[in-house]
Design a protein around this motif. Structure first.
Motif, mmCIF file in Angstrom:
data_model
loop_
_atom_site.group_PDB
_atom_site.id
_atom_site.type_symbol
_atom_site.label_atom_id
_atom_site.label_comp_id
_atom_site.label_asym_id
_atom_site.label_seq_id
_atom_site.Cartn_x
_atom_site.Cartn_y
_atom_site.Cartn_z
ATOM 1 N N UNK A 54 5.250 16.161 -3.082
ATOM 2 C CA UNK A 54 4.844 15.312 -1.960
ATOM 3 C C UNK A 54 5.641 14.015 -1.931
ATOM 4 N N UNK A 55 5.728 13.377 -3.095
ATOM 5 C CA UNK A 55 6.437 12.092 -3.158
ATOM 6 C C UNK A 55 7.918 12.275 -2.858
ATOM 7 N N UNK A 56 8.459 13.391 -3.358
ATOM 8 C CA UNK A 56 9.871 13.639 -3.113
ATOM 9 C C UNK A 56 10.172 13.911 -1.649
ATOM 10 N N UNK A 57 9.238 14.512 -0.955
ATOM 11 C CA UNK A 57 9.457 14.755 0.473
ATOM 12 C C UNK A 57 9.637 13.416 1.183
ATOM 13 N N UNK A 58 8.783 12.467 0.848
ATOM 14 C CA UNK A 58 8.887 11.161 1.487
ATOM 15 C C UNK A 58 10.168 10.432 1.083
ATOM 16 N N UNK A 59 10.462 10.487 -0.194
ATOM 17 C CA UNK A 59 11.644 9.777 -0.694
ATOM 18 C C UNK A 59 12.918 10.373 -0.103
ATOM 19 N N UNK A 60 13.032 11.696 -0.221
ATOM 20 C CA UNK A 60 14.210 12.392 0.277
ATOM 21 C C UNK A 60 14.336 12.217 1.789
ATOM 22 N N UNK A 61 13.213 12.313 2.466
ATOM 23 C CA UNK A 61 13.224 12.121 3.914
ATOM 24 C C UNK A 61 13.750 10.747 4.283
ATOM 25 N N UNK B 264 17.154 0.127 8.069
ATOM 26 C CA UNK B 264 16.896 0.972 6.909
ATOM 27 C C UNK B 264 15.817 0.391 6.006
ATOM 28 N N UNK B 265 14.961 -0.464 6.558
ATOM 29 C CA UNK B 265 13.967 -1.120 5.706
ATOM 30 C C UNK B 265 13.009 -0.126 5.059
ATOM 31 N N UNK B 266 12.735 0.980 5.769
ATOM 32 C CA UNK B 266 11.820 1.963 5.172
ATOM 33 C C UNK B 266 12.429 2.615 3.948
ATOM 34 N N UNK B 267 13.742 2.808 3.996
ATOM 35 C CA UNK B 267 14.419 3.374 2.831
ATOM 36 C C UNK B 267 14.317 2.401 1.665
ATOM 37 N N UNK B 268 14.487 1.120 1.966
ATOM 38 C CA UNK B 268 14.350 0.095 0.932
ATOM 39 C C UNK B 268 12.967 0.183 0.304
ATOM 40 N N UNK B 269 11.975 0.307 1.185
ATOM 41 C CA UNK B 269 10.607 0.408 0.700
ATOM 42 C C UNK B 269 10.440 1.607 -0.233
ATOM 43 N N UNK C 8 15.706 8.873 2.524
ATOM 44 C CA UNK C 8 17.133 8.801 2.216
ATOM 45 C C UNK C 8 17.942 9.481 3.314
ATOM 46 N N UNK C 9 17.417 10.575 3.832
ATOM 47 C CA UNK C 9 18.133 11.282 4.890
ATOM 48 C C UNK C 9 17.990 10.591 6.248
ATOM 49 N N UNK C 10 17.182 9.552 6.284
ATOM 50 C CA UNK C 10 17.106 8.773 7.514
ATOM 51 C C UNK C 10 15.915 9.091 8.396
ATOM 52 N N UNK C 11 14.891 9.693 7.839
ATOM 53 C CA UNK C 11 13.710 9.969 8.646
ATOM 54 C C UNK C 11 12.741 8.808 8.547
ATOM 55 N N UNK C 12 12.076 8.523 9.635
ATOM 56 C CA UNK C 12 11.090 7.451 9.622
ATOM 57 C C UNK C 12 9.820 7.960 8.960
ATOM 58 N N UNK C 13 9.052 7.029 8.432
ATOM 59 C CA UNK C 13 7.846 7.426 7.722
ATOM 60 C C UNK C 13 6.858 8.134 8.647
ATOM 61 N N UNK C 14 6.770 7.635 9.882
ATOM 62 C CA UNK C 14 5.837 8.248 10.824
ATOM 63 C C UNK C 14 6.274 9.682 11.125
ATOM 64 N N UNK C 15 7.597 9.859 11.261
ATOM 65 C CA UNK C 15 8.141 11.185 11.541
ATOM 66 C C UNK C 15 7.811 12.133 10.384
ATOM 67 N N UNK C 16 7.956 11.612 9.173
ATOM 68 C CA UNK C 16 7.686 12.426 7.991
ATOM 69 C C UNK C 16 6.221 12.820 7.916
ATOM 70 N N UNK C 17 5.367 11.851 8.208
ATOM 71 C CA UNK C 17 3.941 12.127 8.134
ATOM 72 C C UNK C 17 3.581 13.223 9.127
ATOM 73 N N UNK C 18 4.204 13.173 10.294
ATOM 74 C CA UNK C 18 3.928 14.155 11.345
ATOM 75 C C UNK C 18 4.386 15.549 10.916
ATOM 76 N N UNK C 19 5.534 15.609 10.258
ATOM 77 C CA UNK C 19 6.106 16.919 9.944
ATOM 78 C C UNK C 19 5.738 17.412 8.556
#
Lengths: 291, 437
Positions: free
Chosen positions: B112-119, A43-48, B121-132
């Protein structure tokens, strides 16, 4: 497996192969184990993102913005210089008192803010706790880590002051890196422990300011550790901040590290971290129900 | 899985303890212990008990039950927010739940920022978020406002953004709670379509809703919870009708007001009874879709000289008023004695093969229609009944067993016969093709 098979009633449209082992098992946890580091790592990305959010939010709608990170230790330094140097005439081991105080105030301000914000972090995140699962220790850890940005903002002033007082920076300044790490770990331990207690006992909110204030006077922030009589020294250095703040100054202004003190700090920090993690683990089960 | 969740009664009200209370309870603990021996059953309550079921990959399972039946607790256990007191749940995949729509949204941050933050929190990876990311923004229809702080969003925009993020989570197990109650109809539609998509990709969906029409449409299977236990686990249609049967029985097909002073109404009219009868005269809450429903309204007329008209509206489960009707037809007027004072019985005949399946609530009122239109006695939700289809082939649905749209289901006359067109149709086809080129 403790299950009833209903599959003959309704065959699913698709039936992908199930993994042999369940990915997660939800059940009543038996005893408190320490931090699940593997889970934290996934969950490191969430931490970030939580750190990033805290940093972004912290100075929203403030006039001075991130300058506060600098002003807090700087203004305290001015007050301390007046009271402890001019009035109480404290001896700062030959180092100009303002920079002596500032060098102690930078880590102290970071630590005090970190334990205060992370102590309130779980209660402040009730909307997350009751809605979605992720390893809970991430919340207080993120609060502490967000404070590191403030620390980074306050540090350059130290360099400016050293330049002003003609104190040369040496290689020993590299020691600051492990010292910051140790301060962070200590703040995480304390913050995590307080945040968990805070869920159940809201007394924490009221007790925190006193604890922080008393802790400051029990740490060599405004005065050098050397003013403590030798026979109290061991007891005194059980406060892990003693070794840490002393070493910050040694790293900056030269001199010999007090390795014994530092070892005590290290031992106390890690012991407390283990204890806090175990307590947190035990208490987090009830977070969603009582928050 | 087989789980139970126990809560100690009393602690929910007192949201937190203070240190002092805890210390004093520690002090009195030995005495409490003695007391607890006898009263332990009063102090604890099982939100869920012996809930035991298995869901296969790709299944869409509806979870229904009255408020307080344990649905939310079950979802909390499944999404690992709380731990079960007993038992265990085995999850063979990532779980994503739409009960957490907008969780962690921060008003000061932009869309935009909330999409990343919420994503995250829901367990999405950053790369996945960027793609979608673009897809999410398009789904939420917020392209223009994506860099505006969400505190300036309307509630509809907020919900759309929140749902868009959650809908793009790709867990193996998706839990959907009452989220569809928000947003406008068109957006709800979109969300339902998205859910159907999810299940067609072989993912498992657990759908918790009070919208029985949606449950029957989306789920093959449903689980009925009652007082923390699974009381029925069967096809969605079966479970929904059982649930509605129960719900209707409890709210009754008959309402009677014994005490005239408490009866709804004023100085002119007082309602005394409302009943739903079948053709055979039985007071019954379940009516065959092919048979008429007879609604009786009994009221006291206290003042002579008013032209009174009973009114009824029929409201379906989604809250839509399917139709309303009043005694204003010439035929009804003729039967009325303007000088009558006393008990009156008006009957409304709702023909069979008119209403769709499902539960209906009936709002009843008696209005006077000469001097303006004054409602003298109104009773919303006076009675309830449900229309059931025995699926024997003689109703409007014939032998088709699937979901049918529409709030009404009249049995209309359809005919079809072969007609001679020569070779026209073939010609049309080729003409069409060449015209397009």
């Amino acid at each position: 497996m403790n299950t009833v098979i209903n599959s003959e009633k309704l065959p699913p449209r698709h039936a992908p192969q199930l993994p042999d082992e369940p990915l997660f098992v939800v059940e009543a946890r038996k005893s408190g184990v320490g931090l699940n580091l593997k889970e934290l790592w996934t969950h490191r990305e969430l931490l970030y993102f939580l750190v990033w959010r805290d940093v972004k939010i912290r100075y929203k709608q403030t006039l001075l913005g991130a300058a506060w990170a600098l002003l807090q230790p700087l203004l305290t330094m001015l007050v301390f210089t007046f009271i402890f140097s001019k009035v109480a005439k404290i001896d700062s081991n030959g180092i100009p008192y303002p920079i002596f105080a500032y060098a102690g105030l930078v880590p102290w301000t970071f630590f005090a803010n970190a334990i205060t914000t992370s102590g309130n972090s779980i209660v402040g995140s009730s909307h997350l706790i009751t809605k979605v699962y992720f390893p809970r220790p991430i919340i207080p850890i993120a609060s502490v880590c967000a404070g590191l940005v403030d620390l980074a903002v306050a540090f350059p002033m130290l360099v400016v002051l050293m330049f002003y007082y003609h104190i040369g920076i040496t290689v020993t300044a590299l020691f600051l890196i492990p010292l910051v790490l140790l301060t962070t770990l200590l703040a995480i331990a304390v913050g995590m422990w307080i945040s968990a207690i805070n869920v159940k006992y809201r007394d924490v909110k009221f007790a925190m300011p006193f604890v922080v204030q008393i802790w400051m006077y029990l740490s060599p922030v405004a005065y050098p550790a050397s003013v403590i009589p030798a026979r109290w020294r061991i007891l005194y250095s059980l406060n892990p901040l003693v070794g840490i703040i002393d070493s910050y100054r040694t790293a900056l202004f030269g001199g010999a590290f007090d390795w014994k003190e530092l070892a005590i700090s290290l031992a106390v920090t890690f012991t407390f971290l283990a204890y806090a993690a175990q307590r947190f683990r035990k208490m987090e089960k009830g977070f969603a129900d009582i928050i | 899985m087989n789980v139970g969740k126990q809560y100690r009664l009393g602690s929910p009200q007192r949201s937190y303890l203070t240190l002092r209370e805890s210390l004093s309870s520690l002090a009195s603990a030995p005495f409490r212990w003695l007391a607890r021996e006898n009263s332990s059953s009063h102090e604890t309550f099982w939100a869920l008990q012996e809930v035991n079921f298995e869901v296969n990959p790709g299944e869409v399972v509806g979870i229904i039950g009255r408020n307080g039946a344990g649905k939310s607790t079950l979802l909390k256990l499944l999404s690992r927010i709380t731990e079960p007191t007993t038992g265990r749940i085995e999850l063979y995949g990532r779980i994503g739940s739409l009960l957490e729509v907008g969780t962690g949204f921060h008003p000061e941050l932009s869309g935009r920022e909330n999409i990343y933050l919420n994503g995250a929190i829901l367990g999405m990876a950053r790369s996945e978020l960027a793609r979608k990311f673009d897809e999410i923004v398009a789904f939420a229809e917020l392209e223009k406002f994506i860099d505006t702080p969400v505190k300036h969003y309307s509630s509809g925009m907020y919900v759309r953004l929140a749902f868009a993020v959650a809908a793009h989570l790709e867990p193996e197990i998706l839990i959907v709670d009452e989220v569809l109650a928000v947003g406008d109809l068109r957006f709800q539609r979109k969300c339902l379509d998205k859910m159907e998509n999810v299940s067609q990709q072989g993912r498992t969906v657990l759908f918790v809703s009070h919208n029985m029409a949606a449950v029957t449409r989306l789920c093959q299977r449903a689980i009925l919870l009652e007082e923390g236990r699974v009381v029925l686990d069967d096809t969605a249609a079966q479970v929904v009708s059982a649930y509605l049967g129960n719900a209707a029985r409890k709210s009754c097909a008959v309402r009677e007001w014994e005490d005239v002073s408490r009866a709804p109404g004023d100085d002119v009219v007082r309602l005394r009874a409302v009943r739903v009868r079948t053709e055979a005269g039985e007071v019954k809450d379940a009516v065959d879709i092919r048979k008429p429903v007879i609604l009786e309204i009994e009221y006291d007329v206290l003042v002579p000289g008013k032209r009174l008209s009973p009114v009824m509206s029929c409201i379906n489960e989604e809250g839509t008023c399917v139709f309303s009707s009043a005694g204003i037809s010439p035929q009804f007027m003729d039967t009325q004695d303007l000088h009558f004072v006393g008990r009156c019985l008006s009957t409304c005949f709702i023909p069979g093969n008119l209403l769709a399946e499902g539960a209906f609530t009936v709002t009843v009122s008696v209005n006077s229609i000469l001097d303006g239109n004054t409602a003298h006695a109104v009773e919303p939700d006076a009675v309830r009944f449900q229309v059931v289809d025995s699926l024997d082939g003689s109703s409007a649905r014939g032998l088709y067993g699937g979901p049918m749209a529409g709030v009404m289901r009249p049995l209309l006359t359809w005919t079809s016969k072969p007609i001679r067109t020569g070779s026209d149709s073939l010609d049309l086809h080729t003409n069409d093709g060449s015209a397009r080129q």
